[in-house]
Enzyme design. Sequence first.
Site, PDB file in Angstrom:
ATOM      1  N   ALA A 258     -31.604   8.448 -11.849  1.00  0.00           N
ATOM      2  CA  ALA A 258     -31.206   7.163 -12.424  1.00  0.00           C
ATOM      3  C   ALA A 258     -29.784   7.219 -12.970  1.00  0.00           C
ATOM      4  O   ALA A 258     -29.020   6.273 -12.850  1.00  0.00           O
ATOM      5  CB  ALA A 258     -32.176   6.786 -13.531  1.00  0.00           C
ATOM      6  N   ILE A 260     -27.177   9.413 -12.362  1.00  0.00           N
ATOM      7  CA  ILE A 260     -26.009   9.740 -11.528  1.00  0.00           C
ATOM      8  C   ILE A 260     -25.547   8.488 -10.791  1.00  0.00           C
ATOM      9  O   ILE A 260     -26.325   7.859 -10.079  1.00  0.00           O
ATOM     10  CB  ILE A 260     -26.373  10.862 -10.536  1.00  0.00           C
ATOM     11  CG1 ILE A 260     -26.599  12.154 -11.322  1.00  0.00           C
ATOM     12  CG2 ILE A 260     -25.278  11.045  -9.504  1.00  0.00           C
ATOM     13  CD1 ILE A 260     -27.193  13.261 -10.501  1.00  0.00           C
ATOM     14  N   GLU A 262     -24.535   7.304  -8.118  1.00  0.00           N
ATOM     15  CA  GLU A 262     -24.269   7.611  -6.709  1.00  0.00           C
ATOM     16  C   GLU A 262     -23.713   6.387  -5.972  1.00  0.00           C
ATOM     17  O   GLU A 262     -23.057   6.507  -4.949  1.00  0.00           O
ATOM     18  CB  GLU A 262     -25.536   8.148  -6.028  1.00  0.00           C
ATOM     19  CG  GLU A 262     -26.665   7.155  -5.778  1.00  0.00           C
ATOM     20  CD  GLU A 262     -27.461   6.812  -7.038  1.00  0.00           C
ATOM     21  OE1 GLU A 262     -27.305   7.536  -8.039  1.00  0.00           O
ATOM     22  OE2 GLU A 262     -28.215   5.826  -7.030  1.00  0.00           O
ATOM     23  N   ASP A 304      11.064 -12.022   5.803  1.00  0.00           N
ATOM     24  CA  ASP A 304      11.976 -12.610   6.788  1.00  0.00           C
ATOM     25  C   ASP A 304      12.093 -14.086   6.482  1.00  0.00           C
ATOM     26  O   ASP A 304      11.229 -14.657   5.834  1.00  0.00           O
ATOM     27  CB  ASP A 304      11.372 -12.480   8.192  1.00  0.00           C
ATOM     28  CG  ASP A 304      11.465 -11.067   8.713  1.00  0.00           C
ATOM     29  OD1 ASP A 304      12.182 -10.275   8.110  1.00  0.00           O
ATOM     30  OD2 ASP A 304      10.789 -10.779   9.720  1.00  0.00           O
ATOM     31  N   ASP A 591       8.857  -8.005  12.443  1.00  0.00           N
ATOM     32  CA  ASP A 591       8.196  -8.371  13.689  1.00  0.00           C
ATOM     33  C   ASP A 591       8.685  -7.516  14.871  1.00  0.00           C
ATOM     34  O   ASP A 591       7.892  -6.946  15.581  1.00  0.00           O
ATOM     35  CB  ASP A 591       8.337  -9.870  13.982  1.00  0.00           C
ATOM     36  CG  ASP A 591       9.755 -10.393  13.742  1.00  0.00           C
ATOM     37  OD1 ASP A 591      10.679  -9.565  13.681  1.00  0.00           O
ATOM     38  OD2 ASP A 591       9.928 -11.618  13.633  1.00  0.00           O
ATOM     39  N   ASP A 595      11.940  -3.149  13.509  1.00  0.00           N
ATOM     40  CA  ASP A 595      11.501  -3.320  12.120  1.00  0.00           C
ATOM     41  C   ASP A 595      10.446  -2.290  11.732  1.00  0.00           C
ATOM     42  O   ASP A 595      10.168  -2.078  10.557  1.00  0.00           O
ATOM     43  CB  ASP A 595      10.880  -4.711  11.914  1.00  0.00           C
ATOM     44  CG  ASP A 595      11.925  -5.813  11.926  1.00  0.00           C
ATOM     45  OD1 ASP A 595      13.095  -5.489  11.692  1.00  0.00           O
ATOM     46  OD2 ASP A 595      11.555  -6.971  12.168  1.00  0.00           O
ATOM     47  N   GLU A 660     -28.676   4.964 -20.431  1.00  0.00           N
ATOM     48  CA  GLU A 660     -29.968   5.529 -20.009  1.00  0.00           C
ATOM     49  C   GLU A 660     -30.074   7.011 -20.406  1.00  0.00           C
ATOM     50  O   GLU A 660     -31.078   7.454 -20.975  1.00  0.00           O
ATOM     51  CB  GLU A 660     -30.135   5.382 -18.488  1.00  0.00           C
ATOM     52  CG  GLU A 660     -30.356   3.932 -18.068  1.00  0.00           C
ATOM     53  CD  GLU A 660     -30.118   3.690 -16.576  1.00  0.00           C
ATOM     54  OE1 GLU A 660     -30.174   4.654 -15.780  1.00  0.00           O
ATOM     55  OE2 GLU A 660     -29.865   2.523 -16.215  1.00  0.00           O
ATOM     56  N   ASN A 685     -33.507   1.748 -13.422  1.00  0.00           N
ATOM     57  CA  ASN A 685     -32.399   1.972 -12.497  1.00  0.00           C
ATOM     58  C   ASN A 685     -32.415   0.948 -11.369  1.00  0.00           C
ATOM     59  O   ASN A 685     -31.397   0.346 -11.034  1.00  0.00           O
ATOM     60  CB  ASN A 685     -32.532   3.392 -11.939  1.00  0.00           C
ATOM     61  CG  ASN A 685     -31.289   3.805 -11.181  1.00  0.00           C
ATOM     62  OD1 ASN A 685     -30.191   3.583 -11.657  1.00  0.00           O
ATOM     63  ND2 ASN A 685     -31.490   4.379 -10.003  1.00  0.00           N
ATOM     64  N   THR A 688     -31.459  -2.638 -12.641  1.00  0.00           N
ATOM     65  CA  THR A 688     -30.141  -2.949 -13.205  1.00  0.00           C
ATOM     66  C   THR A 688     -28.955  -2.432 -12.395  1.00  0.00           C
ATOM     67  O   THR A 688     -27.878  -3.005 -12.445  1.00  0.00           O
ATOM     68  CB  THR A 688     -30.006  -2.346 -14.621  1.00  0.00           C
ATOM     69  OG1 THR A 688     -30.234  -0.946 -14.526  1.00  0.00           O
ATOM     70  CG2 THR A 688     -30.995  -2.961 -15.575  1.00  0.00           C
ATOM     71  N   ASP A 689     -29.132  -1.349 -11.668  1.00  0.00           N
ATOM     72  CA  ASP A 689     -27.984  -0.705 -11.047  1.00  0.00           C
ATOM     73  C   ASP A 689     -27.436  -1.434  -9.829  1.00  0.00           C
ATOM     74  O   ASP A 689     -26.237  -1.660  -9.724  1.00  0.00           O
ATOM     75  CB  ASP A 689     -28.372   0.717 -10.610  1.00  0.00           C
ATOM     76  CG  ASP A 689     -27.633   1.742 -11.428  1.00  0.00           C
ATOM     77  OD1 ASP A 689     -27.228   1.371 -12.547  1.00  0.00           O
ATOM     78  OD2 ASP A 689     -27.464   2.875 -10.960  1.00  0.00           O
TER      79      ASP A 689
HETATM   80  P1  ATP Z   1      14.893 -13.588  10.241  1.00  0.00           P
HETATM   81  O1  ATP Z   1      15.197 -12.128  10.248  1.00  0.00           O
HETATM   82  O2  ATP Z   1      14.706 -14.182   8.934  1.00  0.00           O
HETATM   83  O3  ATP Z   1      13.824 -13.973  11.194  1.00  0.00           O
HETATM   84  P2  ATP Z   1      16.721 -14.740  12.004  1.00  0.00           P
HETATM   85  O4  ATP Z   1      15.620 -15.128  12.875  1.00  0.00           O
HETATM   86  O5  ATP Z   1      17.718 -15.783  11.710  1.00  0.00           O
HETATM   87  O6  ATP Z   1      16.248 -14.222  10.643  1.00  0.00           O
HETATM   88  P3  ATP Z   1      17.738 -13.099  14.065  1.00  0.00           P
HETATM   89  O7  ATP Z   1      16.666 -13.590  14.963  1.00  0.00           O
HETATM   90  O8  ATP Z   1      18.120 -11.679  14.075  1.00  0.00           O
HETATM   91  O9  ATP Z   1      17.425 -13.454  12.580  1.00  0.00           O
HETATM   92  O10 ATP Z   1      19.004 -13.990  14.374  1.00  0.00           O
HETATM   93  C1  ATP Z   1      20.257 -13.721  13.825  1.00  0.00           C
HETATM   94  C2  ATP Z   1      21.310 -14.605  14.428  1.00  0.00           C
HETATM   95  O11 ATP Z   1      21.384 -14.334  15.810  1.00  0.00           O
HETATM   96  C3  ATP Z   1      21.034 -16.076  14.293  1.00  0.00           C
HETATM   97  O12 ATP Z   1      21.567 -16.602  13.108  1.00  0.00           O
HETATM   98  C4  ATP Z   1      21.703 -16.636  15.516  1.00  0.00           C
HETATM   99  O13 ATP Z   1      23.067 -16.887  15.247  1.00  0.00           O
HETATM  100  C5  ATP Z   1      21.623 -15.540  16.524  1.00  0.00           C
HETATM  101  N1  ATP Z   1      20.511 -15.743  17.460  1.00  0.00           N
HETATM  102  C6  ATP Z   1      19.232 -15.929  17.161  1.00  0.00           C
HETATM  103  N2  ATP Z   1      18.480 -16.048  18.263  1.00  0.00           N
HETATM  104  C7  ATP Z   1      19.317 -15.931  19.303  1.00  0.00           C
HETATM  105  C8  ATP Z   1      19.165 -15.952  20.724  1.00  0.00           C
HETATM  106  N3  ATP Z   1      17.988 -16.122  21.303  1.00  0.00           N
HETATM  107  N4  ATP Z   1      20.259 -15.802  21.479  1.00  0.00           N
HETATM  108  C9  ATP Z   1      21.444 -15.632  20.915  1.00  0.00           C
HETATM  109  N5  ATP Z   1      21.660 -15.593  19.601  1.00  0.00           N
HETATM  110  C10 ATP Z   1      20.624 -15.743  18.794  1.00  0.00           C
END
Ligand code: ATP
Length: 846
Positions: A258, A260, A262, A304, A591, A595, A660, A685, A688-689
């Site tokens: 009762a 311990i 567990e 982001d 993303d 990153d 207890e 036990n 209540t437990d």
């Molecule tokens: P976050 O990191 O908040 O998502 P973000 O999406 O603005 O920011 P990036 O996608 O790296 O960051 O874009 C940075 C810059 O690159 C933009 O401000 C834009 O000028 C340019 N950019 C974004 N997408 C394209 C694309 N498909 N082709 C060319 N240039 C782009």
Amino acid sequence: MINEREVQSGLTQAEADRRLKKYGPNLLEKKKKISPLTIFLSQFNDFITWVLIGATIISGFMGEKADAVTIIIIIVMNSVLGFIQEFKTEKSLEALKNMASPTSKVIRNGKLKIVNAQDLVIGDLIVIESGDKIPADCMITESSNLMIDESLLTGESAGVSKSIQKKENSIYMGTIVLTGNAKAKVTGTGMETEMGKIAGMLQSIEKDTSPLKEKLNNLGKILVVLCLIVCAVVTIAGIMRGENKYEMFLLGVSLAVAAIPESLTAIVTVALALGVSRMLKRNALIRKLPAVETLGCTSIICSDKTGTLTENKMTVKAMYSNGRTYNLDRESVPENAMLKKIFTYCNDCNVDTDKKNVSESLIGDPTETALIKVYFRDGKTLKNFLGRARRVYDIPFDSDRKMMSVIVKEGSKEISYVKGAPEKLIRKCKYILDRGNVRILTSNERNNIVKAIENMSFNALRCIAGAYKEKNLTRGKSLEDNLIFVGIAGIIDPPRKEVKDAVLKCKMAGIKPVMITGDHKNTAFAIGYDLGICKTQDQVITGDDLDKLTDKQLEKTVDKKVIFARVTPKHKLRIVRAFKSKNKVVAMTGDGVNDAPAVKEADIGICMGISGTDVTKEAASMVLLDDNFTTIVSAVEEGRVIYDNIRKFIRYLLSCNLGEVLTMFLASAFNLAIPLLPIQILMVNLATDGLPAIALGVDPPEGDIMAEKPRIKNESIFARGLTEKILVRGALIGTCTIFSFVVAQYLGFGLKTARTMALATLVMSQLIHVFECRSENHSIFQINLFSNKYLLGAIAASICMILAIVYIPFLQNVFHTSAMNLIQWGIVIFFSGIIALINSLYLYFK
Ligand code: ATP
């Protein structure tokens, strides 16, 4: 580029289904599931329980057969309770694993769709791009700049370039796309892949151990030893007093079972698992269980911008062309044939041929679809326009270069079109296209362009510039040198409405929201200001500024900054480290494949569910299914609730068990009769437990949990006075029970009734104490007693159990109890409630 190349239409869905049925899923040998029977039997896999069963059987042979049978029934009921907990937890954890399982982009019936990677079959045509984990062994059919990280198979960390022209045109399951994109035909799935052949790899499945669970496990071990010592003392003292040896032995073992705790770690898992499913309802998918604990101490959320703080619904609002800015709310799109070509040809979105309207038919990055939508309304015109050019080469967009380039063939002529972040692109431009003439770009013009960019970005517009060139079209980085500047598009991406409140909530909760973006510093500031993230320009720092700081210098200033603009994924890692060096608990979103290191380094790595790549998802401890900042805040809130609830039931379980043990110990120390028989201890036990403790695990938060500062990361679960609370309350439960027992005998109620009253007092004090555990600082009169219906249900069940064994004649026989009258109940209620009453008054007046 929107392309006509999409002629290959892949397998039909029907054929894919047929093959899946015939050859089985694309899985590496399934991990054996733990069967319910194994879980049930594991409940008995405990030394003390076996001793109890053994002792029971022996005592059964010695005499009290009914006792023995009842004890066995109680043990089984306890195990059933444990089984239900564990089975449910296993189920929800498994469901979680399935949700987190990888997906794959595949072309079936001529259409791109996303399927579970395990549904891929040989012959499927899949589409891969940077950040993807390759879902099966494949042969490339079409590719652009494809680089693969095969270190998992070869140990070689350098990327390998692959293409259809090379001998190296096979790609393998489990390897990672570093850059570029490709289409590929599946040649092997499941155990038939190279990966499947390496059996050893299968063992490398990560195990989720929660630090808290580990600590509690260790604590549990210490408690076991302590309990066993006390039980031994009680048993030996009884024997020395001349009690029946076997009975005393049985009593000692029952008390050990009762007392311990567990179920301590089991209930932690239940609470974490339930929390995980609650978070899922709020769109946060937890990939690593320990993250649930850490979430509650988050002190910085680095997010982001695009899609997380903003809606990712892009519309071109302004354009700069031939030396002037056009406001598209008031003016029409400027005539600039070259800019139209750049934004349309240097573009990766796809057109769904079934849809007529351009808005519906475009599939791809919102920045890119916006650039097309500004020029085209209907799909047919767009298709005709696209038909005039064929892409022959490209360098995809990446967040380091912030640029994208293509070479297309128009008739017999090759032209390169480039688009990207304006300040980056302008540095690469030597010429300018001005009303049809190409001239050298003067510094005066350069300044005007920079001013135009500043103006647009101050109005929260995300800017993309366009350029081109017709000569020296080398295949490689130098393609992006000596360009001819053409114009700029300014795109609005409105902040998400709900984020403003979430930012405020963070600030109240002592959490600092930080924006990390690839966008221009003015755009970032305008949006950050709107959302309440920043107030002044000096809270903004750019990637270029970061490059000038050493790590030490960065650590010094990092606390003052809340917006990091024009940063690259590499900066993200430095930012995480700088914040961590300040003892902050950092949550970081990401993303893209680049990153992943920062996401991994953060205390809570968060990956976007919609836009995130496989690699980043794998590095993350949490996935945001809706890519929304608000979801992070909700998850932190849930994390805090879960941690508090764990503290609640630890407090409850430990003080009750202490009560207890002390009841038996005090009786023995003061040479009293045995207050509770073995069977009665086990009953207490059971009543209540289990159920009340689990119900505490789903308790609603006490007051506004986001009005407090985050807890300190390495704080012990017993911090802030929990140990004292447990010791004092446990001691008082034991003392009150003994008093109730002694008073009953003093009033001449007889030993049997006195034991019944002791049992009732012990149970009732615990059931009252459970309400005290619901709050750290408030008395039971200040909390809403009815807000946790599971707890009310659990208490009702426990009370019914007690009433049944006190009043049903058959059970009276089994449990050696006798019916109590009102006076006796009065005494029981008095001793069960008095401490809670005094404590409440104390808290109330404090
Ligand atoms: P976050 O990191 O908040 O998502 P973000 O999406 O603005 O920011 P990036 O996608 O790296 O960051 O874009 C940075 C810059 O690159 C933009 O401000 C834009 O000028 C340019 N950019 C974004 N997408 C394209 C694309 N498909 N082709 C060319 N240039 C782009």
